[in-house]
Design a protein around this motif. Structure first.
Motif, PDB file in Angstrom:
ATOM      1  N   HIS A  98      -3.791  -8.958  52.753  1.00  0.00           N
ATOM      2  CA  HIS A  98      -4.457  -7.678  52.988  1.00  0.00           C
ATOM      3  C   HIS A  98      -4.988  -7.070  51.684  1.00  0.00           C
ATOM      4  N   SER A  99      -4.174  -7.115  50.640  1.00  0.00           N
ATOM      5  CA  SER A  99      -4.585  -6.502  49.372  1.00  0.00           C
ATOM      6  C   SER A  99      -5.784  -7.236  48.769  1.00  0.00           C
ATOM      7  N   GLU A 100      -5.819  -8.566  48.871  1.00  0.00           N
ATOM      8  CA  GLU A 100      -6.952  -9.323  48.351  1.00  0.00           C
ATOM      9  C   GLU A 100      -8.219  -9.014  49.138  1.00  0.00           C
ATOM     10  N   GLU A 101      -8.070  -8.850  50.447  1.00  0.00           N
ATOM     11  CA  GLU A 101      -9.231  -8.511  51.280  1.00  0.00           C
ATOM     12  C   GLU A 101      -9.793  -7.144  50.884  1.00  0.00           C
ATOM     13  N   ILE A 111      -7.815   0.574  43.654  1.00  0.00           N
ATOM     14  CA  ILE A 111      -6.482   0.670  43.049  1.00  0.00           C
ATOM     15  C   ILE A 111      -5.880   2.050  43.265  1.00  0.00           C
ATOM     16  N   PHE A 112      -6.711   3.096  43.222  1.00  0.00           N
ATOM     17  CA  PHE A 112      -6.202   4.451  43.446  1.00  0.00           C
ATOM     18  C   PHE A 112      -5.941   4.726  44.919  1.00  0.00           C
ATOM     19  N   THR A 113      -6.964   4.581  45.748  1.00  0.00           N
ATOM     20  CA  THR A 113      -6.847   4.974  47.150  1.00  0.00           C
ATOM     21  C   THR A 113      -5.856   4.112  47.928  1.00  0.00           C
ATOM     22  N   ALA A 114      -5.774   2.828  47.607  1.00  0.00           N
ATOM     23  CA  ALA A 114      -4.887   1.926  48.352  1.00  0.00           C
ATOM     24  C   ALA A 114      -3.413   2.253  48.146  1.00  0.00           C
ATOM     25  N   ARG A 115      -3.091   3.010  47.099  1.00  0.00           N
ATOM     26  CA  ARG A 115      -1.693   3.373  46.841  1.00  0.00           C
ATOM     27  C   ARG A 115      -1.103   4.225  47.968  1.00  0.00           C
ATOM     28  N   PHE A 116      -1.960   4.825  48.769  1.00  0.00           N
ATOM     29  CA  PHE A 116      -1.496   5.712  49.835  1.00  0.00           C
ATOM     30  C   PHE A 116      -1.569   5.054  51.206  1.00  0.00           C
ATOM     31  N   ALA A 123       1.065  -3.937  47.282  1.00  0.00           N
ATOM     32  CA  ALA A 123       0.597  -5.240  46.802  1.00  0.00           C
ATOM     33  C   ALA A 123      -0.792  -5.231  46.174  1.00  0.00           C
ATOM     34  N   ILE A 124      -1.445  -4.065  46.097  1.00  0.00           N
ATOM     35  CA  ILE A 124      -2.819  -4.024  45.598  1.00  0.00           C
ATOM     36  C   ILE A 124      -2.912  -4.419  44.128  1.00  0.00           C
ATOM     37  N   SER A 125      -1.787  -4.364  43.411  1.00  0.00           N
ATOM     38  CA  SER A 125      -1.781  -4.768  42.002  1.00  0.00           C
ATOM     39  C   SER A 125      -1.996  -6.271  41.835  1.00  0.00           C
ATOM     40  N   ILE A 126      -1.724  -7.027  42.887  1.00  0.00           N
ATOM     41  CA  ILE A 126      -1.827  -8.490  42.803  1.00  0.00           C
ATOM     42  C   ILE A 126      -3.254  -8.953  42.536  1.00  0.00           C
ATOM     43  N   PRO A 127      -4.238  -8.589  43.399  1.00  0.00           N
ATOM     44  CA  PRO A 127      -5.599  -9.040  43.114  1.00  0.00           C
ATOM     45  C   PRO A 127      -6.157  -8.447  41.827  1.00  0.00           C
ATOM     46  N   ALA A 128      -5.663  -7.254  41.444  1.00  0.00           N
ATOM     47  CA  ALA A 128      -6.101  -6.655  40.178  1.00  0.00           C
ATOM     48  C   ALA A 128      -5.708  -7.566  39.018  1.00  0.00           C
ATOM     49  N   GLY A 129      -4.503  -8.119  39.093  1.00  0.00           N
ATOM     50  CA  GLY A 129      -4.053  -9.040  38.044  1.00  0.00           C
ATOM     51  C   GLY A 129      -4.762 -10.377  38.109  1.00  0.00           C
ATOM     52  N   ILE A 130      -4.922 -10.906  39.310  1.00  0.00           N
ATOM     53  CA  ILE A 130      -5.559 -12.216  39.484  1.00  0.00           C
ATOM     54  C   ILE A 130      -7.001 -12.193  38.979  1.00  0.00           C
ATOM     55  N   THR A 131      -7.721 -11.093  39.231  1.00  0.00           N
ATOM     56  CA  THR A 131      -9.117 -10.975  38.785  1.00  0.00           C
ATOM     57  C   THR A 131      -9.226 -10.472  37.348  1.00  0.00           C
ATOM     58  N   LYS A 132      -8.054 -10.245  36.714  1.00  0.00           N
ATOM     59  CA  LYS A 132      -8.010  -9.784  35.325  1.00  0.00           C
ATOM     60  C   LYS A 132      -8.757  -8.463  35.115  1.00  0.00           C
ATOM     61  N   MET A 133      -8.476  -7.536  36.017  1.00  0.00           N
ATOM     62  CA  MET A 133      -9.006  -6.182  35.871  1.00  0.00           C
ATOM     63  C   MET A 133      -8.562  -5.607  34.538  1.00  0.00           C
ATOM     64  N   HIS A 134      -9.402  -4.799  33.905  1.00  0.00           N
ATOM     65  CA  HIS A 134      -9.065  -4.207  32.613  1.00  0.00           C
ATOM     66  C   HIS A 134      -7.741  -3.442  32.717  1.00  0.00           C
ATOM     67  N   LEU A 141      -5.756   4.389  36.845  1.00  0.00           N
ATOM     68  CA  LEU A 141      -5.887   4.610  38.282  1.00  0.00           C
ATOM     69  C   LEU A 141      -4.529   4.589  38.985  1.00  0.00           C
ATOM     70  N   THR A 142      -3.640   3.710  38.522  1.00  0.00           N
ATOM     71  CA  THR A 142      -2.301   3.631  39.103  1.00  0.00           C
ATOM     72  C   THR A 142      -1.517   4.904  38.833  1.00  0.00           C
ATOM     73  N   THR A 143      -1.603   5.400  37.601  1.00  0.00           N
ATOM     74  CA  THR A 143      -0.891   6.626  37.233  1.00  0.00           C
ATOM     75  C   THR A 143      -1.374   7.814  38.051  1.00  0.00           C
ATOM     76  N   LEU A 144      -2.687   7.935  38.220  1.00  0.00           N
ATOM     77  CA  LEU A 144      -3.256   9.040  38.996  1.00  0.00           C
ATOM     78  C   LEU A 144      -2.761   9.027  40.443  1.00  0.00           C
ATOM     79  N   ALA A 145      -2.515   7.843  40.981  1.00  0.00           N
ATOM     80  CA  ALA A 145      -2.019   7.734  42.351  1.00  0.00           C
ATOM     81  C   ALA A 145      -0.504   7.917  42.433  1.00  0.00           C
TER      82      ALA A 145
END
Length: 205
Positions: A98-101, A111-116, A123-134, A141-145
Motif C-alpha cells: 500500500h505504501s509503495e502504491e 510523507i506528511f499526509t500519509a502519516r494520518f 510504512a510510508i517511510s519504506i518507499p521513501a528509503g527505497i527511492t532514496k528520498m532526500h 515532513l515526518t516531523t511536521l506530521a
C-alpha cells in the motif's frame, strides 16, 4: 496470553522508570503501537511523573527516529529485508504494498499526509528509503506530521488517566476529522503537482 501480558506490563514499567527517555525509546523500538505508548505517556503526565512539554519533545523525537530507522532500512536494505524482518517492527507485506502504491501515485509530498492514514501511516517511510528520498526533506515532513499526532495522544492519555488503555475508543472521534483533513491536503497537493506539470508541458510546447 499471560506471558504476552506480562511482557507488555514489564515494558510499561520500564517506560515509567525511564520517564521521558522511556517514551522516546518505546516509540523507537516499535514493539508497542505508538498510539498506546503516547497515551501511556499522557497517563504519566496526569500522574505528575513528567510534564506535557517534555513528553511532547521526547515523543516527537522518538516518533521521528522510529520512522528514520525504517527509512534507512529501505534505503540500504531494500524491500527484501523489510519483507523478511518487517514483522518485528509491526510492518507486514500488505503495508509495504500500500505504501509503495501511494508513493508512486502521489510522490514525496505524501510523507506528511500519509502519516494520518491507517495501513500506510506506519510504512510510508519504506518507499521513501527505497527511492532514496532526500533525508532532510524526509525528516522535515515526518516531523511536521509527528508533532500533532504526538500531541493528540498524549493529551488524550492525560484526559483518560487510569483508563488510558481505552485510548482506541477515546481517539476514534478525533481520528476521522484528522483523516479527512489529511486527505484534503493530499488532494490539494496532487492538484498543485498536476497544475505545475501542465504548466511545464505548456512552456515546452
Amino acid at each position: 496470553m499471560d506471558v504476552i501480558h506480562n511482557i507488555v506490563s514489564q515494558l510499561f514499567d520500564w517506560i515509567q522508570s525511564l520517564g521521558y527517555f522511556g517514551i522516546m525509546l518505546g516509540l523507537m523500538l516499535e514493539v508497542i503501537p505508538s498510539e498506546i505508548v503516547l497515551a501511556y505517556g499522557g497517563f504519566l503526565v496526569s500522574q505528575g511523573n513528567i510534564n506535557f512539554f517534555g513528553a511532547m519533545i521526547f515523543g516527537t523525537v522518538g516518533g521521528v527516529l522510529a520512522q528514520l530507522f525504517i527509512y534507512w532500512i529501505g534505503r540500504y536494505g531494500g524491500r527484501p529485508v523489510l519483507e523478511r524482518y518487517g514483522k518485528y517492527i509491526l510492518i507486514q507485506k500488505k503495508h509495504i504494498d500500500h505504501s509503495e502504491e501511494w508513493f508512486r501515485r502521489y510522490g514525496t509530498g505524501v510523507i506528511f499526509t500519509a502519516r494520518f492514514v491507517p495501513v500506510v501511516r506506519h510504512a510510508i517511510s519504506i518507499p521513501a528509503g527505497i527511492t532514496k528520498m532526500h533525508t532532510g526533506k524526509f525528516i522535515m515532513l515526518t516531523t511536521l506530521a509527528v508533532i500533532p499526532w504526538t500531541a493528540l495522544f498524549i493529551y488524550l492519555g492525560m484526559i483518560l488517566g487510569d483508563q488510558w488503555e481505552h485510548i482506541d475508543e477515546k481517539a476514534a472521534p478525533y481520528i476521522m476529522p484528522i483523516l479527512l483533513v489529511a486527505l484534503a491536503l493530499m488532494i490539494i497537493y496532487v492538484l498543485i503537482k498536476w497544475m505545475n506539470a501542465r504548466k511545464k508541458k505548456g512552456s515546452v510546447e
